[in-house]
Design an enzyme around this catalytic site. Structure first.
Site, mmCIF file in Angstrom:
data_model
loop_
_atom_site.group_PDB
_atom_site.id
_atom_site.type_symbol
_atom_site.label_atom_id
_atom_site.label_comp_id
_atom_site.label_asym_id
_atom_site.label_seq_id
_atom_site.Cartn_x
_atom_site.Cartn_y
_atom_site.Cartn_z
ATOM 1 N N THR A 61 0.799 -1.228 0.000
ATOM 2 C CA THR A 61 0.000 0.000 0.000
ATOM 3 C C THR A 61 0.838 1.289 0.000
ATOM 4 O O THR A 61 0.275 2.375 0.131
ATOM 5 C CB THR A 61 -0.942 0.024 1.228
ATOM 6 O OG1 THR A 61 -0.139 -0.099 2.403
ATOM 7 C CG2 THR A 61 -1.957 -1.093 1.184
ATOM 8 N N TYR A 73 0.953 1.672 -8.040
ATOM 9 C CA TYR A 73 0.046 1.048 -7.066
ATOM 10 C C TYR A 73 -1.305 0.740 -7.734
ATOM 11 O O TYR A 73 -1.798 -0.387 -7.664
ATOM 12 C CB TYR A 73 -0.135 1.992 -5.868
ATOM 13 C CG TYR A 73 -1.231 1.591 -4.904
ATOM 14 C CD1 TYR A 73 -1.094 0.466 -4.094
ATOM 15 C CD2 TYR A 73 -2.409 2.338 -4.816
ATOM 16 C CE1 TYR A 73 -2.104 0.104 -3.209
ATOM 17 C CE2 TYR A 73 -3.420 1.980 -3.930
ATOM 18 C CZ TYR A 73 -3.266 0.863 -3.139
ATOM 19 O OH TYR A 73 -4.268 0.493 -2.265
HETATM 20 N N1 LIG Z 1 -4.654 2.269 3.109
HETATM 21 C C1 LIG Z 1 -5.431 2.908 2.251
HETATM 22 O O1 LIG Z 1 -5.552 4.142 2.284
HETATM 23 C C2 LIG Z 1 -6.239 2.152 1.229
HETATM 24 C C3 LIG Z 1 -7.016 2.875 0.304
HETATM 25 C C4 LIG Z 1 -7.758 2.162 -0.641
HETATM 26 C C5 LIG Z 1 -7.727 0.785 -0.649
HETATM 27 N N2 LIG Z 1 -6.948 0.122 0.242
HETATM 28 C C6 LIG Z 1 -6.906 -1.328 0.170
HETATM 29 O O2 LIG Z 1 -7.439 -1.843 1.372
HETATM 30 C C7 LIG Z 1 -6.794 -3.086 1.684
HETATM 31 C C8 LIG Z 1 -6.292 -3.050 3.117
HETATM 32 O O3 LIG Z 1 -5.362 -1.994 3.227
HETATM 33 P P1 LIG Z 1 -4.707 -1.566 4.613
HETATM 34 O O4 LIG Z 1 -4.840 -0.109 4.723
HETATM 35 O O5 LIG Z 1 -5.187 -2.469 5.694
HETATM 36 O O6 LIG Z 1 -3.187 -1.888 4.254
HETATM 37 P P2 LIG Z 1 -1.943 -2.046 5.241
HETATM 38 O O7 LIG Z 1 -2.257 -1.504 6.586
HETATM 39 O O8 LIG Z 1 -0.769 -1.549 4.487
HETATM 40 O O9 LIG Z 1 -1.850 -3.639 5.396
HETATM 41 C C9 LIG Z 1 -1.495 -4.450 4.332
HETATM 42 C C10 LIG Z 1 -0.862 -5.697 4.915
HETATM 43 O O10 LIG Z 1 -0.518 -6.550 3.824
HETATM 44 C C11 LIG Z 1 0.738 -7.108 4.113
HETATM 45 N N3 LIG Z 1 1.397 -7.547 2.873
HETATM 46 C C12 LIG Z 1 2.020 -6.821 1.928
HETATM 47 N N4 LIG Z 1 2.497 -7.618 0.955
HETATM 48 C C13 LIG Z 1 2.164 -8.883 1.305
HETATM 49 C C14 LIG Z 1 2.377 -10.149 0.731
HETATM 50 N N5 LIG Z 1 3.060 -10.293 -0.422
HETATM 51 N N6 LIG Z 1 1.898 -11.242 1.372
HETATM 52 C C15 LIG Z 1 1.225 -11.125 2.551
HETATM 53 N N7 LIG Z 1 0.984 -9.949 3.151
HETATM 54 C C16 LIG Z 1 1.454 -8.840 2.522
HETATM 55 C C17 LIG Z 1 1.511 -6.017 4.829
HETATM 56 O O11 LIG Z 1 2.540 -6.591 5.586
HETATM 57 P P3 LIG Z 1 3.966 -5.818 5.710
HETATM 58 O O12 LIG Z 1 3.651 -4.455 6.216
HETATM 59 O O13 LIG Z 1 4.702 -6.682 6.670
HETATM 60 O O14 LIG Z 1 4.533 -5.823 4.332
HETATM 61 C C18 LIG Z 1 0.412 -5.419 5.716
HETATM 62 O O15 LIG Z 1 0.353 -6.059 6.965
HETATM 63 C C19 LIG Z 1 -5.701 -3.270 0.616
HETATM 64 O O16 LIG Z 1 -6.190 -4.077 -0.397
HETATM 65 C C20 LIG Z 1 -5.499 -1.867 0.075
HETATM 66 O O17 LIG Z 1 -5.020 -1.893 -1.261
HETATM 67 C C21 LIG Z 1 -6.212 0.770 1.196
#
Ligand SMILES: NC(=O)c1ccc[n+]([C@@H]2O[C@H](COP(=O)([O-])OP(=O)(O)OC[C@H]3O[C@@H](n4cnc5c(N)ncnc54)[C@H](OP(=O)(O)O)[C@@H]3O)[C@@H](O)[C@H]2O)c1
Length: 309
Positions: A61, A124
């Site tokens: 992300t 992204y």
């Molecule tokens: N954050 C935003 O503003 C936002 C906006 C729109 C949509 N989204 C979507 O919402 C969803 C949840 O986002 P979030 O905010 O909860 O994201 P986040 O806090 O960044 O969490 C993502 C998690 O995925 C893990 N990860 C990354 N690469 C991986 C891999 N290859 N295998 C297994 N785990 C992996 C990361 O672990 P590490 O940190 O250890 O790498 C992290 O714990 C995602 O699909 C994101 O694209 C987020």
């Protein structure tokens, strides 16, 4: 039982919390426990835990870093979803995949519908769009849930960054010409749990949906709200000055408008998102109050130590 990949992220942690409140069986695996791009790790998790639904909350992300760490972004956002979709399709398990408003280019004047053309403008967004395509192509029994501007008490997010800056600076300059809907990870988790239970009973719900908080603002509006709510507790009220995207260089381009139209989700799942200010106010209050309490405790123990000495 619901199996969550990306269990240590904002959404992953809120899913665990929401499931325990609702007494729903859920097992969350962190990145360290299962890399979603590793097909053996994903297959082993499915075989061991035998879930009835799989949620992919894992993603790369870091929007700006993705511009240079393209392969890492592809692993998290494109290859990983493809691997999970293959495994779930093979095992006949429905899959919920979370995606993003950044699949759009931001040029639409109104809110984006699910049927609008995807045209990402950064790495992204491109890798997330490719991940969506893989899930659609490989596994019919899926729900893709696009969300936006996610924040929570956990991890790194805009809300926590603004609180940190507001504690030390008298002036914050924040982009005021990008529009979106700040969405609480805890509300998103509730939405995902609703989808999980509905999808188990009704396969016709499969498809792509938008879920974000109601209403919209800019990053400047978002920051102003955080500062205003925090100030009621801390007394600190730094000025929040509007900035233009053109005056704030970032590695990745971002859509000027990524407001999502969530009517289809509400219609089909009967779950209504709250206005964005509700979640922002609540999370800001929790974070500011706990940081004030920690400070008071630290001051008290320092005072005790002085008396002892
Ligand atoms: N954050 C935003 O503003 C936002 C906006 C729109 C949509 N989204 C979507 O919402 C969803 C949840 O986002 P979030 O905010 O909860 O994201 P986040 O806090 O960044 O969490 C993502 C998690 O995925 C893990 N990860 C990354 N690469 C991986 C891999 N290859 N295998 C297994 N785990 C992996 C990361 O672990 P590490 O940190 O250890 O790498 C992290 O714990 C995602 O699909 C994101 O694209 C987020």
């Amino acid at each position: 039982m619901i199996l969550v990949f990306g269990g240590n992220g904002q959404l992953g942690r809120e899913l665990s919390r929401a499931a325990s409140t609702r007494a729903v069986a859920l097992h969350a695996l962190s990145h360290a426990e299962a890399d979603i791009a590793d097909s053996a790790a994903v297959a082993a998790a499915l075989a061991r835990l035998k879930p009835t639904v799989v949620v992919n909350a894992a993603a790369y992300t870091k929007v700006d870093l993705a511009e240079i760490n393209v392969e890492e972004a592809r692993r998290g956002n494109e290859i990983g979803p493809e691997v999970i979709a293959e495994a779930c399709a093979g095992a006949g398990i429905p899959m919920i995949h979370v995606s993003t408003d950044y699949v759009f280019d931001g040029t639409k004047p109104g809110a984006y519908r699910e049927s609008d053309a995807v045209r990402p403008i950064n790495v992204y967004g491109r890798t997330k769009a490719a991940g969506e395509d893989a899930v659609r192509r490989i596994h019919k029994h899926h729900v893709i849930l696009r969300t936006a501007w996610v924040y929570s008490e956990f991890g790194h997010n805009f809300l926590k960054t603004i609180l940190g800056l507001a504690a030390t600076r008298d002036e914050l300059r924040i982009v005021a010409d990008q529009h979106g809907s700040p969405t609480s990870a805890s509300e998103l988790a509730e939405a995902v749990l609703n989808v999980a239970s509905a999808l188990l009973h009704d396969r016709t719900l499969a498809g792509t949906y938008h879920f974000a908080a109601a209403g919209s603002t800019t990053w400047h509006g978002f920051a102003s709200r955080i500062v205003e709510v925090a100030a009621r507790v801390t007394g600190r009220n730094p000025q929040v000055i509007p900035n233009a995207t053109a005056d704030y260089a970032t590695a990745a381009r971002r859509p000027a408008n990524s407001v999502l139209d969530c009517r289809l989700f509400v219609e089909r799942f009967g779950f209504l998102p709250r206005h964005w200010t509700v979640g922002v106010d609540a999370t800001t209050r929790i974070l500011v109050t706990s940081s004030q309490n920690a400070k008071t405790q630290k001051d008290a123990s320092q005072k005790d130590a002085t008396h002892v000495a």
